[in-house]
Design a protein around this motif. Sequence first.
Motif, short mmCIF file in Angstrom:
data_model
loop_
_atom_site.label_atom_id
_atom_site.label_comp_id
_atom_site.label_asym_id
_atom_site.label_seq_id
_atom_site.Cartn_x
_atom_site.Cartn_y
_atom_site.Cartn_z
N GLN A 1 -84.82 -5.09 -36.67
CA GLN A 1 -85.91 -5.81 -36.02
C GLN A 1 -86.39 -5.15 -34.74
N THR A 2 -85.48 -4.46 -34.02
CA THR A 2 -85.85 -3.90 -32.72
C THR A 2 -86.97 -2.87 -32.87
N LYS A 3 -86.75 -1.89 -33.74
CA LYS A 3 -87.75 -0.83 -33.90
C LYS A 3 -89.05 -1.40 -34.46
N GLU A 4 -88.94 -2.39 -35.33
CA GLU A 4 -90.15 -2.96 -35.91
C GLU A 4 -90.96 -3.72 -34.85
N LEU A 5 -90.29 -4.46 -33.99
CA LEU A 5 -90.99 -5.17 -32.92
C LEU A 5 -91.67 -4.18 -31.97
N GLU A 6 -90.94 -3.15 -31.60
CA GLU A 6 -91.51 -2.14 -30.70
C GLU A 6 -92.70 -1.45 -31.37
N LYS A 7 -92.59 -1.20 -32.66
CA LYS A 7 -93.68 -0.57 -33.40
C LYS A 7 -94.91 -1.49 -33.43
N CYS A 8 -94.69 -2.78 -33.69
CA CYS A 8 -95.81 -3.73 -33.75
C CYS A 8 -96.52 -3.83 -32.40
N VAL A 9 -95.74 -3.87 -31.32
CA VAL A 9 -96.34 -3.92 -29.99
C VAL A 9 -97.22 -2.69 -29.76
N GLY A 10 -96.71 -1.52 -30.16
CA GLY A 10 -97.50 -0.29 -30.01
C GLY A 10 -98.78 -0.32 -30.82
N GLN A 11 -98.71 -0.88 -32.03
CA GLN A 11 -99.90 -0.95 -32.87
C GLN A 11 -100.94 -1.89 -32.27
N TYR A 12 -100.48 -3.02 -31.73
CA TYR A 12 -101.43 -3.94 -31.10
C TYR A 12 -102.07 -3.34 -29.85
N ILE A 13 -101.33 -2.56 -29.12
CA ILE A 13 -101.91 -1.89 -27.95
C ILE A 13 -103.07 -1.01 -28.37
N GLU A 14 -102.89 -0.28 -29.48
CA GLU A 14 -103.95 0.60 -29.98
C GLU A 14 -105.10 -0.21 -30.56
N GLN A 15 -104.80 -1.23 -31.37
CA GLN A 15 -105.84 -2.01 -32.03
C GLN A 15 -106.69 -2.79 -31.03
N TRP A 16 -106.06 -3.29 -30.00
CA TRP A 16 -106.77 -4.10 -29.02
C TRP A 16 -107.34 -3.28 -27.86
N GLY A 17 -107.08 -1.98 -27.89
CA GLY A 17 -107.62 -1.10 -26.85
C GLY A 17 -107.12 -1.45 -25.46
N LEU A 18 -105.84 -1.78 -25.36
CA LEU A 18 -105.28 -2.16 -24.06
C LEU A 18 -105.13 -0.93 -23.16
N GLU A 19 -105.08 -1.20 -21.87
CA GLU A 19 -105.12 -0.12 -20.90
C GLU A 19 -103.84 0.72 -20.92
N ALA A 20 -103.99 1.95 -20.41
CA ALA A 20 -102.88 2.91 -20.42
C ALA A 20 -101.71 2.42 -19.58
N ASP A 21 -101.98 1.71 -18.50
CA ASP A 21 -100.89 1.21 -17.65
C ASP A 21 -100.00 0.23 -18.41
N PHE A 22 -100.63 -0.61 -19.24
CA PHE A 22 -99.84 -1.57 -20.02
C PHE A 22 -98.99 -0.84 -21.06
N LYS A 23 -99.56 0.21 -21.67
CA LYS A 23 -98.81 1.00 -22.64
C LYS A 23 -97.61 1.67 -21.98
N ALA A 24 -97.84 2.19 -20.76
CA ALA A 24 -96.74 2.81 -20.03
C ALA A 24 -95.67 1.78 -19.67
N PHE A 25 -96.12 0.58 -19.30
CA PHE A 25 -95.19 -0.50 -18.97
C PHE A 25 -94.31 -0.85 -20.17
N CYS A 26 -94.92 -0.96 -21.36
CA CYS A 26 -94.16 -1.29 -22.57
C CYS A 26 -93.15 -0.20 -22.90
N GLY A 27 -93.52 1.05 -22.57
CA GLY A 27 -92.60 2.15 -22.81
C GLY A 27 -91.34 2.08 -21.96
N GLU A 28 -91.41 1.32 -20.89
CA GLU A 28 -90.24 1.15 -20.02
C GLU A 28 -89.49 -0.14 -20.30
N CYS A 29 -90.01 -0.95 -21.22
CA CYS A 29 -89.37 -2.24 -21.53
C CYS A 29 -88.16 -2.05 -22.43
N THR A 30 -87.25 -2.99 -22.38
CA THR A 30 -86.07 -2.99 -23.22
C THR A 30 -86.29 -3.93 -24.40
#
Length: 422
Positions: free
Chosen positions: A107-136
């Motif tokens: 489930q961990t990798k799948e959740l992280e993958k889904c979050v990444g896909q939504y960031i791309e689909q919704w066109g969220l800002e780069a700072d939020f993407k960087a923030f998610c990259g630092e999340c556990t």
Amino acid sequence: MKAICIKEPGKVEIVEREMPVRGPGEALLKLLYGGICGSDLGSYRGANAYVSYPRVPGHEFSAEIIEIDENDKGLKPGMVVTCNPYFNCGSCYSCKRGLVNACTDNQTKELEKCVGQYIEQWGLEADFKAFCGECTFCSTLVDRIVPGRIKDADEAARMDEENGYHDELIDVGEVFGVWNIEGPAWLEDKLPFKAAGLNCIVVPDVTPYKKRKVRILNGAHTGFVLGAYLAGFDIVRDCMHNEHIKGFMNKMLHEEVIPTLPLDKNDLEDFAAAVEDRFNNPFVDHELMSISLNSTSKWKARNMPSFLEYIEKQGKLPVCLTMSLAAYIAFYSTDVQELTDKGLVCKRAKGNTYTCSDDRWALEFYWVHRDDSDADLVRAVLTNEQMWDRDLTKIDGLEAAVLADLTKIRTEGAEAAFASCL
């Protein structure tokens, strides 16, 4: 050979490593190219909660096969290959449909993958993407029996009155509950659950705890409920008041399942003892027929690993797990009435019909074999590689043992068959 090694966050070195020795069923690969994944960057930055140091990265690569056993996949030395970096259970809804990257046990990798896909689909800002990259992102395991809605209208009305509102989602849950969270030790103090007195434990790896739950709690359910239903029982609690069925379950867990598990034996024994107490909960009417849903894949995922590992360690058949396999066959083949859109309708000795619910191919298999002799049916089931991913008749003595157990269930009844194992 040389390898890139992250000694600690921010520090990378090229080190010498021993050439790996290939084991049976494995391939020896020579790395050609390696990719840098986001998780590798997280490991380098110290932001990957699941990494210990020193760490050799490189799960995305191309390689040449140097050594490999003969196989039915067409893989040979000299071929250039890559590997799927995902581990998967092989039996969940996603895995059975070929979507191993979406394994519900990962489930961990799948959740992280889904979050990444939504960031791309919704066109969220780069700072939020960087923030998610630092999340556990934490893999978790929840263990609590929740059999469903409150069926008694008067009881539901009393709950609404006590709550002061009507809750459409109210359901029944046992008092027992544990939540294992996979992550770094500091999470236990960061999250508020421990301080609140909740049974929430942060562990470096939830895999052994998942295995404990699946093999003991879930394995107990699938191991005895099919035979217990044929014996005339309807809910789990009543089975715990029958010495033959309860004894069968306990022998299966303590003598056949627990010896195959990697955790501390005392912990496993305590967990198994708690399972009996939980099954005897006077406030939870857990129906055997609801547990019986999809028993083909359940027996394969919950019981077969213990069954096979017991044989490997002990060099003999496990008495109760073998009987459990016979009870599975009996449940799907007792006085077969018809195959409908809802499932395979059978009839137990108690006189009522019941509907087996499973994958359509499994139900059709038992429908086609409904007139087989027991010997032919046992052979057809054990040789069905779609069910088990292997031919179980190759296990010495299994076919004869299952046939003998099935005959005992047919002639003496399931309860007497269970009692014969004690």
